[in-house]
Motif scaffolding. Structure first.
Motif, PDB file in Angstrom:
ATOM      1  N   PRO A 184      18.652  18.789 -19.889  1.00  0.00           N
ATOM      2  CA  PRO A 184      18.548  18.959 -18.433  1.00  0.00           C
ATOM      3  C   PRO A 184      18.456  20.445 -18.094  1.00  0.00           C
ATOM      4  CG  PRO A 184      20.788  18.397 -19.047  1.00  0.00           C
ATOM      5  CD  PRO A 184      19.974  18.288 -20.311  1.00  0.00           C
ATOM      6  N   GLY A 207      19.744  25.849 -18.780  1.00  0.00           N
ATOM      7  CA  GLY A 207      19.337  24.742 -19.629  1.00  0.00           C
ATOM      8  C   GLY A 207      18.471  25.148 -20.795  1.00  0.00           C
ATOM      9  N   GLN A 239      16.570  14.249 -11.817  1.00  0.00           N
ATOM     10  CA  GLN A 239      17.041  15.336 -12.669  1.00  0.00           C
ATOM     11  C   GLN A 239      15.866  15.897 -13.475  1.00  0.00           C
ATOM     12  OE1 GLN A 239      20.076  16.931 -13.129  1.00  0.00           O
ATOM     13  NE2 GLN A 239      18.886  18.259 -14.481  1.00  0.00           N
ATOM     14  N   ASN A 240      15.721  17.213 -13.474  1.00  0.00           N
ATOM     15  CA  ASN A 240      14.676  17.868 -14.263  1.00  0.00           C
ATOM     16  C   ASN A 240      15.171  18.085 -15.679  1.00  0.00           C
ATOM     17  OD1 ASN A 240      12.813  18.177 -12.096  1.00  0.00           O
ATOM     18  ND2 ASN A 240      14.010  19.921 -11.346  1.00  0.00           N
ATOM     19  N   PHE A 241      14.292  17.928 -16.651  1.00  0.00           N
ATOM     20  CA  PHE A 241      14.648  18.169 -18.044  1.00  0.00           C
ATOM     21  C   PHE A 241      13.418  18.643 -18.796  1.00  0.00           C
ATOM     22  CE2 PHE A 241      13.227  13.801 -17.937  1.00  0.00           C
ATOM     23  CZ  PHE A 241      12.457  13.667 -19.075  1.00  0.00           C
ATOM     24  N   SER A 295      10.824  14.861 -15.007  1.00  0.00           N
ATOM     25  CA  SER A 295      11.832  14.448 -14.039  1.00  0.00           C
ATOM     26  C   SER A 295      12.201  12.997 -14.286  1.00  0.00           C
ATOM     27  CB  SER A 295      11.305  14.633 -12.613  1.00  0.00           C
ATOM     28  OG  SER A 295      12.268  14.231 -11.668  1.00  0.00           O
TER      29      SER A 295
END
Length: 449
Positions: free
Chosen positions: A419, A435, A404-406, A400
């Motif tokens: 992402p 994603g 935003q999560n990636f 994170s």
């Protein structure tokens, strides 16, 4: 140039033989090429190099095999795959039997005994039927008490019979004496009627005889009732002793019958862990046990539940009828399906906080096994939600940054930052909405060494 002849070749060979030295010196007389001290240093240096190489090799092997400290964490990778995503709630508790009969050491009636000695005992795990013997205690003391009180009871019966016969004989004698006194009084009254025709001396004698007869009769009537009451009191005292002996005898007889305990249902005998001789343990043949102690139970292994405690924060996720799995800590490979069936409406203070409440719940275990016994610690996994055919990746591959999560997805020889949008997650996996595609290799943030 003319070709060499045989004679010229022989001449050249002889000239070469003459040019050779006539003698060679021994090796010990040769002059060394290097000084002795320099050769010694070379040998020492070679040994040091070999030792350092061996040490480096040993340290590397130890780290690869997990021996010794390791400061490097080797990252691992995982593959995003499609499968059923399951969210579970993990709980801990113990197993209990729905149908069970507690077996207590019998309480001795009539007298108080310190303890009872076990002479027969059904082994733990034995399958029993209704009426089978579970435990038998030493009954010699009860038999002795019964025989002693029986002899005392019979002796008191004989004493009462003799006392009653003596009282009847005394009553008959007193009745006779009373009748004689009454007759003597009437005779004296008749003699008093002759006083008008007899002398004054005889008349006075008649009067004294009448008074004496009346006094004797009156005394007999008074003592008659007192003697009857005294005799009845003596008999009643013996009857009380007889009744007491009879009650003690009957108590001993009932106690002797209670020394053998039989099963009231079909099931499995289970020995409870109790406090004995300064430690916790199960009773054995030859040991003593205090009356009233629940040392055994007979349970129906086909009807078992798992009793757990639920934190109030997890109550909203639970509903009656949810499926679960019960894992026994004592048998790691044994798993039973279960159903969430019962939840207490009133909670109690938690073990770690007085403000956070905990609620008792029960799950019905489906299936049976000879090893499934009460009071086994169990880990329960309640299925909260299930999403079939979901794209799933390990939860530790998520990162994170700025909300935003990636994920780091393998691209060529390296990893690229992508992402992602995630859905439900549990302790191990997370559902990937977008994603990442199925089959992508993602990098985990922590790995195993």
């Amino acid at each position: 140039m003319s070709p060499p002849t045989l004679q010229s070749s022989v001449t050249e060979i002889e000239g070469a033989e003459q040019a050779k030295p006539r003698s060679l010196k021994p090796a010990s007389e040769l002059t060394p090429i290097l000084p002795p001290s320099r050769g010694k240093f070379l040998w020492i240096g070679a040994g040091v190099v070999v030792a350092l190489v061996a040490l480096v090799w040993l340290i590397s092997s130890a780290r690869k095999s997990g021996i010794g400290p390791s400061t490097e964490t080797v990252p691992t990778t995982a593959v995003a795959e499609r499968r059923d995503f399951v969210r579970v709630l993990r709980l801990t508790g113990t197993t209990q039997a729905i149908a069970a009969h507690a077996v207590l050491a019998p309480r001795i009636a009539g007298q108080s005994f310190g303890s009872l000695v076990i002479i027969k005992l059904a082994p733990a795990g034995t399958r029993v039927k209704k009426g089978d013997l579970l435990v038998e205690f030493d009954r010699q003391n009860e038999i002795k008490t019964f025989l002693d009180k029986q002899a005392e009871f019979r002796d008191l019966e004989d004493q009462i019979a003799k006392k009653q016969a003596d009282a009847d004989a005394a009553r008959a004698k007193d009745d006779t004496d009373l009748k004689q006194a009454e007759d003597a009084e009437k005779t004296a009254e008749l003699e008093m009627q002759k006083n008008e025709i007899v002398s004054r001396i005889d008349a006075e004698k008649h009067r004294e005889a009448l008074e004496e007869a009346k006094a004797a009769y009156q005394q007999l009537r008074q003592t008659y009732d007192l003697k009857r009451k005294a005799a009845q009191a003596g008999i009643r005292g013996l009857e009380i002793q007889r009744d007491r002996a009879r009650e003690t005898m009957l108590h001993a007889q009932r106690n002797e019958e209670e020394m053998a305990i039989h099963s009231t249902m079909d099931g499995v005998a289970v020995l409870n862990t109790i406090w004995k001789n300064g430690r916790m343990g199960e009773v054995q043949v030859g040991e003593e046990i205090r009356p009233g102690v629940p040392f055994m139970q007979v349970i129906d292994p086909n009807q078992m539940i798992a009793r757990v405690e639920i934190n109030q924060a997890d109550l909203l996720d639970l509903k009656v009828g949810m499926k679960a799995q019960v894992h026994l800590d004592a048998y790691p490979g044994m798993v039973f399906p279960a159903t969430f069936d019962e939840l207490d409406s009133i909670g109690h203070a938690g073990r770690f906080s007085q403000t956070v409440r905990e609620f008792d719940a029960a799950l019905t275990i489906q299936g049976s096994d000879p090893r499934l016994m009460p009071d086994l610690s169990a880990a329960v996994e309640v299925e909260i939600a299930r999403q079939p055919n979901a794209l799933v990746a390990p939860v530790d591959s998520l990162m994170s940054e700025h909300g935003q999560n990636f994920m780091l997805v393998k691209a060529g020889l390296g990893f690229e930052k992508r992402p992602v949008t995630i859905g439900p997650r549990n302790d191990l996996d997370a559902v990937i909405v977008s994603g990442v595609r199925e089959g992508d290799v993602v990098k985990r943030s922590r790995g195993e060494t």
